[in-house]
Structure formats: C-alpha cells, structure tokens
Design a protein around this motif. Sequence first.
Motif, short mmCIF file in Angstrom:
data_model
loop_
_atom_site.label_atom_id
_atom_site.label_comp_id
_atom_site.label_asym_id
_atom_site.label_seq_id
_atom_site.Cartn_x
_atom_site.Cartn_y
_atom_site.Cartn_z
N ASN A 1 44.45 42.20 37.19
CA ASN A 1 44.72 41.43 36.19
C ASN A 1 44.59 42.34 34.83
O ASN A 1 43.52 42.78 34.29
CB ASN A 1 43.53 40.42 35.86
N LEU A 2 45.81 42.77 34.31
CA LEU A 2 45.87 43.29 33.03
C LEU A 2 46.94 42.76 32.10
O LEU A 2 47.82 42.00 32.48
CB LEU A 2 46.64 44.78 33.48
N PRO A 3 46.83 42.93 30.79
CA PRO A 3 47.79 42.43 30.14
C PRO A 3 49.14 42.94 30.34
O PRO A 3 49.61 44.05 30.42
CB PRO A 3 47.47 42.87 28.80
N PRO A 4 50.20 42.14 30.59
CA PRO A 4 51.46 42.43 31.08
C PRO A 4 52.32 43.28 30.02
O PRO A 4 52.03 43.28 28.71
CB PRO A 4 52.37 41.21 31.16
N SER A 5 53.35 43.92 30.60
CA SER A 5 54.10 44.97 29.80
C SER A 5 54.97 43.60 28.72
O SER A 5 55.52 43.01 29.15
CB SER A 5 55.08 45.75 30.59
N LYS A 6 55.35 44.30 27.50
CA LYS A 6 55.91 43.45 26.67
C LYS A 6 57.66 43.84 26.87
O LYS A 6 58.44 43.02 26.81
CB LYS A 6 55.74 43.71 25.40
N GLN A 7 57.86 45.32 27.24
CA GLN A 7 59.34 45.50 27.41
C GLN A 7 59.89 45.70 28.73
O GLN A 7 60.79 46.08 29.11
CB GLN A 7 59.31 47.05 26.71
N ASN A 8 58.78 45.43 29.78
CA ASN A 8 59.30 45.77 31.22
C ASN A 8 58.85 44.57 32.01
O ASN A 8 58.15 43.58 31.70
CB ASN A 8 58.45 47.03 31.66
N ASN A 9 59.14 44.55 33.33
CA ASN A 9 58.81 43.59 34.31
C ASN A 9 57.40 43.91 34.85
O ASN A 9 57.28 43.40 35.99
CB ASN A 9 59.94 43.48 35.25
N VAL A 10 56.69 44.81 34.53
CA VAL A 10 55.32 45.10 34.96
C VAL A 10 54.25 44.15 34.43
O VAL A 10 53.97 44.11 33.29
CB VAL A 10 55.21 46.63 34.73
N LEU A 11 53.90 43.27 35.23
CA LEU A 11 53.27 42.16 34.87
C LEU A 11 51.62 42.23 35.26
O LEU A 11 50.76 41.46 34.80
CB LEU A 11 53.65 41.02 35.30
N CYS A 12 51.36 43.32 36.07
CA CYS A 12 49.81 43.34 36.64
C CYS A 12 49.54 44.66 37.27
O CYS A 12 50.65 45.38 37.26
CB CYS A 12 49.61 42.30 37.72
N GLY A 13 48.34 44.83 37.74
CA GLY A 13 47.97 46.21 38.42
C GLY A 13 48.81 46.45 39.84
O GLY A 13 49.00 47.66 40.16
N GLU A 14 49.27 45.39 40.35
CA GLU A 14 49.94 45.41 41.51
C GLU A 14 51.54 46.20 41.28
O GLU A 14 51.88 46.98 41.77
CB GLU A 14 50.36 44.26 42.00
N ASP A 15 52.09 45.54 40.13
CA ASP A 15 53.28 46.19 39.70
C ASP A 15 53.19 47.68 39.38
O ASP A 15 53.91 48.62 39.54
CB ASP A 15 53.90 45.49 38.63
N LEU A 16 51.96 48.05 38.66
CA LEU A 16 51.93 49.46 38.42
C LEU A 16 51.52 50.32 39.65
O LEU A 16 52.01 51.39 39.89
CB LEU A 16 50.53 49.70 37.49
N GLY A 17 50.99 49.52 40.51
CA GLY A 17 50.91 50.49 41.84
C GLY A 17 52.22 50.73 42.41
O GLY A 17 52.50 51.71 43.23
N ILE A 18 53.09 49.60 42.65
CA ILE A 18 54.56 49.91 43.21
C ILE A 18 55.09 50.81 42.31
O ILE A 18 55.63 51.86 42.76
CB ILE A 18 55.34 48.60 43.04
N GLU A 19 55.15 51.14 40.85
CA GLU A 19 55.69 52.10 40.06
C GLU A 19 55.13 53.55 40.46
O GLU A 19 55.76 54.54 40.58
CB GLU A 19 55.48 51.79 38.69
N LEU A 20 53.80 53.58 40.46
CA LEU A 20 53.13 54.92 40.94
C LEU A 20 53.56 55.35 42.22
O LEU A 20 53.86 56.46 42.44
CB LEU A 20 51.42 54.53 40.83
#
Length: 175
Positions: free
Chosen positions: A73-92
């Motif tokens: 649970n993180l504040p989502p990205s304002k410019q991107n479709n990265v909405l949470c830590g799970e999305d960050l993990g996928i990016e990483l």
Amino acid sequence: LIQINMNKIINVLIAEDEPLIIGLLKKIFMQLSDSNGDWKFKLHPTQNCDDALKKIDNAIIEKPFDLALLDINLPPSKQNNVLCGEDLGIELRKYFPQVKIIIYTANNDNYRLNNILRSVNPDGFLIKSDIDYKGLMMAIHRVLTNPPYYSPSILNLIRQHITSDFVLDLSLIHI
C-alpha cells in the motif's frame, strides 16, 4: 541460485510510505551491516510510487538494485499505471531480473496475496502481523543468503493452494 556478492555495496530500494517503518528498516540494515563485516548497504528510501519510479530510472543508468523492500500500500503514481508495491515489483523484475524482492503487507486477502505471488514471485513475502523486529531482520538476512523467506501466513496460503484439488476449467464455459 544467484547469491548477492557480499564484498560489495548492496543497493537497496525501500518503498514505504510510513517514516517510522523507514527508520526501523534503516536500523535493521545498520545492525545487519555491523553483524556481518562484508555487508554494506546503500539505502534508497522512497514514500510513493512516483519517487520509486524515479529511483528505478536512475538505477537503470547508474547502479542496479540488488534488493528491494516493497510495501504493497503506497501512494500511486500520478503519471503512470503504477498503483502499488506489486506494480513496482513487476517494474523491478523487468529491469533488474536478478533483484531480490521482499514484499510486505497488512493485507491478508488470499486472492490478492496469490496474485502478488504470481505477478512478482517475491524472494520474501511477509504479512506484517506475522513478524516483529527480529523476524524482519531474519527475513532480510535469509533473502540475502538463502531465499525464499515467507512468513507463516504466506506459507499457510501456499500449503492450502498445493493441497487444494479445486480446478476451474474455463473451456467448459460458453459465452
């Protein structure tokens, strides 16, 4: 099994919106470094998805991340479709396939947790209510030396999944 080279600086992304938890993680990394002379950590704390994405972009150019600790649970990205830590993990995983990822969450919804296991395949997965300070330090140590590490609730979820004979056959559905 890829081990992190212990005689180098371990580059760590911390995506956590609570300053208190960031302080706790800094203390844990200091203790881990003090207890193991070969481990030196360079911490990159961030409190939202936008800042985390900037740090990921910088790491692509400069030095890749070796380890990431991601709160779901993180504040989502304002410019991107990265909405949470799970999305960050996928990016990483996309940019740093060798990165060790530890995900932690207060969420205990089995459907959500299963999705995170599938999408990110974390090296460590923790339910906050399962762990204390020593447990968190042990989890980080284990992920650095001999992954994976899953907290008891995650192990139970995996066990239920393995022993379940429930099968959903979508080929039988006619739309």
